[in-house]
Design an enzyme around this catalytic site. Structure first.
Site: not given
Ligand SMILES: *Cc1c(COP(=O)(O)O)cnc(C)c1O
Length: 384
Positions: A175, A103, A200
């Site tokens: 993640d 990301y 998300k």
């Molecule tokens: C969006 C995202 C992030 C960051 O998260 P935020 O809530 O926007 O701070 C980190 N890792 C992945 C894979 C993401 O899609």
């Protein structure tokens, strides 16, 4: 009923949740308060100040721990705030081995914030865990994995990397934003920390920005809690409530995201005007076997390159889409399209970006849960 016995589709609804003690409210109330009355100094009911703990956030944190098969959950103001807390476990001189396909915001946080404080990041391909070994030295403390990767949909074998991490006594953080615990459970595969942008799929309705961490180990949980409270990037009560509400339908939404994702990936792969489609469900995807072994299904995230492969070809398509909204982010009920090179990954230098496959013509889809026939018609008119 014992929480441990619940299956995933019940944990999303009941995991860590009890009717509220005060009036039996089935949904945890939004405790929109900063502070709590004390009968005598220190005489409180478990809550003193909402940066340290807030009942609505605690309810979310318990739910997060339950669905990820962990013991401790921590909810942050954003996914990046959650990542920030993990890196703050480290000291100047420490090194992190990170996947090279990650990301854009994580990359920016690592390179532009934490490198200043003397933490070193190495970005390497993790498709083969043995290839990572030469990058590990006595300063290496943490391995950072994102799988499936964004936006190339590469898979990293979490179990293999966990074995490597154990052998070298390194922390492994995963993640899990793209997969969600519906598809993949990193703690069960040997990871120490699971991280989410709950913005998300967990939230699922594009109405909050929230981050999460889940761990099993008490000592690690205490350290992360200390950082969360000391740095202060906590999730507010309203956002905690909305995320909890989202989690209750995670399994139903994910099932449909996966069904629609499969239909659209298949449609695109057969389209004469499409050059290449990246989706781990294809049998000829280079990491298909890893996907099958660690994921329950293949998700609703798809990237593709139109024939012609130019910046303009991609822009023309994303501008023509009507049901797919051109927007940053992913994982909501509505379908989104993005152009990584100019949007989510613009903060990564072009050369670095293209080495990982993020070419100018790449389009990323977050397939929502609308009627799939409408989504395919929309793509059909846009691709032309
Ligand atoms: C969006 C995202 C992030 C960051 O998260 P935020 O809530 O926007 O701070 C980190 N890792 C992945 C894979 C993401 O899609």
């Amino acid at each position: 009923m014992s929480e441990k016995k619940l299956k995933f589709n019940s944990k999303t609804i009941h995991g860590g949740q009890e009717p509220d003690a005060a009036y039996g409210a089935v949904m945890p109330p939004i405790y929109q308060t900063s502070t709590y009355a004390q009968s005598t100094p220190g005489g409180h009911k478990g809550f003193e100040y909402s940066r340290s703990a807030n009942p609505t956030r605690t309810a979310l944190e318990k739910s997060l721990a339950s669905i990820e098969n962990g013991h401790y959950g921590l909810a942050f103001a954003s996914g990046l705030a959650a990542i920030d807390a993990i890196i703050k476990l480290l000291n100047p001189g420490d090194e992190v081995l990170s996947t090279n396909d990650l990301y854009g915001g994580s990359y920016r946080l690592f390179k532009q914030i934490f490198e200043k404080y003397g933490i070193k990041f190495q970005f390497v391909g993790m498709q083969n865990a043995a290839d990572m070994e030469p990058y590990i030295n006595e300063n290496t403390k943490l391995i950072w994995v994102e799988t499936p990767t964004n936006p190339m949909m590469n898979l990293i074998d979490i179990k293999a990397v966990a074995q490597l991490a154990k052998r070298h006594k390194l922390l492994l953080a995963v993640d899990n934003t793209f997969a969600t615990p519906y598809l993949q459970l990193p703690l069960d595969l040997g990871a120490d920390i699971v991280m989410h942008s709950a913005t998300k799929y967990l939230g699922g309705h594009s109405d909050v920005v929230v981050g999460a961490l889940v761990v099993k180990d008490k000592e690690l949980a205490d350290k992360l809690y200390f950082i969360q409270n000391a740095s202060g990037a906590v999730c507010g009560p309203m956002d905690s409530f909305l995320t909890l509400r989202g989690i209750k339908t995670l399994h139903v939404r994910m099932q449909r995201h996966c069904e629609n994702g499969k239909a659209i990936a298949t449609y695109l792969a057969k389209h004469p005007k499409i050059e290449k489609v990246f989706w781990p469900g294809f049998e000829d995807h280079p990491n298909h076997e890893v996907a099958k072994s660690q994921m329950k299904d293949f998700g609703g995230m798809i990237s593709f390159i139109p024939k012609g492969s130019s910046y303009e070809d991609a822009i023309k398509i994303v501008e023509k889409l009507q049901i797919f909204t051109l927007a940053e982010s992913l994982g909501g009920v509505e379908s989104l399209a993005g152009h990584p090179a100019s949007m989510t990954h613009a903060s990564i230098p072009k050369e670095t970006r293209e080495k990982g496959g993020v070419v100018d013509a790449l389009i990323r889809l977050s397939v929502g849960i609308e009627d799939v026939a409408d989504l395919i018609s929309d793509l059909e008119q846009a691709i032309g």
